[in-house]
Design an enzyme around this catalytic site. Structure first.
Site, mmCIF file in Angstrom:
data_model
loop_
_atom_site.group_PDB
_atom_site.id
_atom_site.type_symbol
_atom_site.label_atom_id
_atom_site.label_comp_id
_atom_site.label_asym_id
_atom_site.label_seq_id
_atom_site.Cartn_x
_atom_site.Cartn_y
_atom_site.Cartn_z
ATOM 1 N N ASP A 43 2.028 -0.968 -10.439
ATOM 2 C CA ASP A 43 3.333 -1.445 -9.966
ATOM 3 C C ASP A 43 3.276 -2.982 -9.932
ATOM 4 O OD1 ASP A 43 5.936 -1.043 -9.059
ATOM 5 O OD2 ASP A 43 5.366 -0.795 -6.960
ATOM 6 N N LYS A 78 4.913 -0.283 -14.344
ATOM 7 C CA LYS A 78 6.214 -0.908 -14.192
ATOM 8 C C LYS A 78 6.377 -1.959 -15.289
ATOM 9 C CE LYS A 78 7.157 -3.485 -10.395
ATOM 10 N NZ LYS A 78 8.010 -2.973 -9.334
ATOM 11 N N TRP A 137 2.297 2.973 -2.456
ATOM 12 C CA TRP A 137 1.931 3.940 -3.509
ATOM 13 C C TRP A 137 0.608 4.627 -3.158
ATOM 14 C CZ3 TRP A 137 3.123 3.196 -9.378
ATOM 15 C CH2 TRP A 137 4.505 2.950 -9.553
ATOM 16 N N GLY A 158 0.782 -1.242 0.000
ATOM 17 C CA GLY A 158 0.000 0.000 0.000
ATOM 18 C C GLY A 158 0.810 1.286 0.000
ATOM 19 N N ASP A 181 -5.081 -5.572 -5.354
ATOM 20 C CA ASP A 181 -3.957 -6.510 -5.318
ATOM 21 C C ASP A 181 -4.470 -7.922 -5.065
ATOM 22 O OD1 ASP A 181 -0.662 -5.874 -4.919
ATOM 23 O OD2 ASP A 181 -1.317 -7.907 -4.433
HETATM 24 N N1 SAM Z 1 3.284 -0.441 -5.159
HETATM 25 C C1 SAM Z 1 3.280 -1.346 -4.008
HETATM 26 C C2 SAM Z 1 3.583 -0.533 -2.774
HETATM 27 O O1 SAM Z 1 4.011 0.621 -2.919
HETATM 28 O O2 SAM Z 1 3.381 -1.009 -1.658
HETATM 29 C C3 SAM Z 1 4.251 -2.503 -4.203
HETATM 30 C C4 SAM Z 1 3.791 -3.451 -5.264
HETATM 31 S S1 SAM Z 1 4.701 -4.950 -5.414
HETATM 32 C C5 SAM Z 1 6.183 -4.399 -6.157
HETATM 33 C C6 SAM Z 1 3.879 -5.785 -6.732
HETATM 34 C C7 SAM Z 1 2.480 -6.258 -6.397
HETATM 35 O O3 SAM Z 1 1.827 -6.704 -7.597
HETATM 36 C C8 SAM Z 1 2.454 -7.461 -5.441
HETATM 37 O O4 SAM Z 1 1.822 -7.090 -4.238
HETATM 38 C C9 SAM Z 1 1.631 -8.512 -6.197
HETATM 39 O O5 SAM Z 1 0.746 -9.233 -5.370
HETATM 40 C C10 SAM Z 1 0.862 -7.652 -7.197
HETATM 41 N N2 SAM Z 1 0.341 -8.377 -8.356
HETATM 42 C C11 SAM Z 1 1.031 -9.181 -9.205
HETATM 43 N N3 SAM Z 1 0.210 -9.713 -10.115
HETATM 44 C C12 SAM Z 1 -1.038 -9.229 -9.852
HETATM 45 C C13 SAM Z 1 -2.316 -9.419 -10.445
HETATM 46 N N4 SAM Z 1 -2.478 -10.232 -11.479
HETATM 47 N N5 SAM Z 1 -3.376 -8.776 -9.916
HETATM 48 C C14 SAM Z 1 -3.220 -7.962 -8.837
HETATM 49 N N6 SAM Z 1 -2.028 -7.737 -8.224
HETATM 50 C C15 SAM Z 1 -0.954 -8.362 -8.727
#
Ligand code: SAM
Length: 217
Positions: free
Chosen positions: A122, A170, A36, A34, A81
């Site tokens: 992200d 990203k 972002w 969370g 997410d």
């Molecule tokens: N922006 C977040 C923060 O600031 O806390 C960090 C995000 S982390 C780098 C990447 C996230 O993408 C992970 O929590 C992962 O569960 C999510 N993710 C990956 N594939 C996904 C999907 N198909 N649907 C939803 N979330 C996804």
């Protein structure tokens, strides 16, 4: 202090491009834990505060729907997410796979017709180490974020200034993603590849910063 270090990447992007300045409605994809969303909530509040406009924080209406009221300048953030996201004031969270149509429909239903200004993604899967497989999954996530943004920006265009419409994604450098990048470039006024200083230099992650939806395709 934010709940994830990733928050600083979004702040760097906003320092450079001011993508959150005009934002009223933000969709944050791949938002857990969370950081972002927290950063976006604070920044938009600061921007609004400077203009002495009303700002919501713990708005109860966010719990069910984000009824769009043109007479107010309220900010709404929807965070999605696969993983649960601990609550953040002013942020509506949805747990689900964004690649599934049901989750996307849930986001659209929560937005309840509210025009979307900014889509942040992200999203990334855990790297498998196989570059082709990793880029394939990165591309799939980018395509999902893009097509969602396109649908909503088209609606926003009818209701608001068409120069709005910001998409930040990203992705991992790979030839397939270069094609994608070239394909969407004409649809925005400005498209840049940005590598935040807070992103590890050994990681091939970069962000596509797409500003000002023009439409097309
Ligand atoms: N922006 C977040 C923060 O600031 O806390 C960090 C995000 S982390 C780098 C990447 C996230 O993408 C992970 O929590 C992962 O569960 C999510 N993710 C990956 N594939 C996904 C999907 N198909 N649907 C939803 N979330 C996804």
């Amino acid at each position: 202090v934010y709940r994830s270090r990733s928050a600083y990447k979004l702040l760097e992007i906003d320092d450079k491009y001011r993508v959150l300045r005009q934002a009223r409605t933000i969709v944050d994809l791949g938002a857990a834990p969370g950081g972002w969303s927290e950063a976006a909530a604070r920044r938009t509040r600061q921007y609004m505060g400077r203009r002495n406009q009303p700002v919501i924080e713990d708005d109860e209406s966010l719990d069910s729907t984000l009824r769009y009221d043109r007479s107010t300048s309220r900010i709404a953030i929807v965070a999605v997410d696969l993983l649960p996201i601990a609550s953040i004031p002013g942020v509506h969270t949805i747990q689900g796979d964004f690649l599934s149509p049901q989750t996307q429909a849930q986001v659209t239903s929560v937005l309840d017709g509210r025009p979307v200004d900014v889509v942040l993604s992200d999203m990334c899967e855990n790297m498998s180490g196989n570059r082709d497989r990793d880029s394939e999954s990165s591309l799939q996530l980018c395509l999902a974020a893009f097509s969602f943004a396109k649908t909503h920006f088209e609606q926003t265009n009818r209701l608001r200034d068409p120069r709005r419409g910001v998409l930040i994604m990203k992705y991992f450098a790979h030839p397939d993603l270069d094609e994608f990048h070239k394909g969407i470039k004409p649809m925005f006024r400005r498209l840049e590849v940005f590598k935040p200083k807070s992103s590890r230099s050994d990681s091939s992650e970069v962000y596509l910063v797409c500003i000002g939806w023009k439409g097309g395709a």
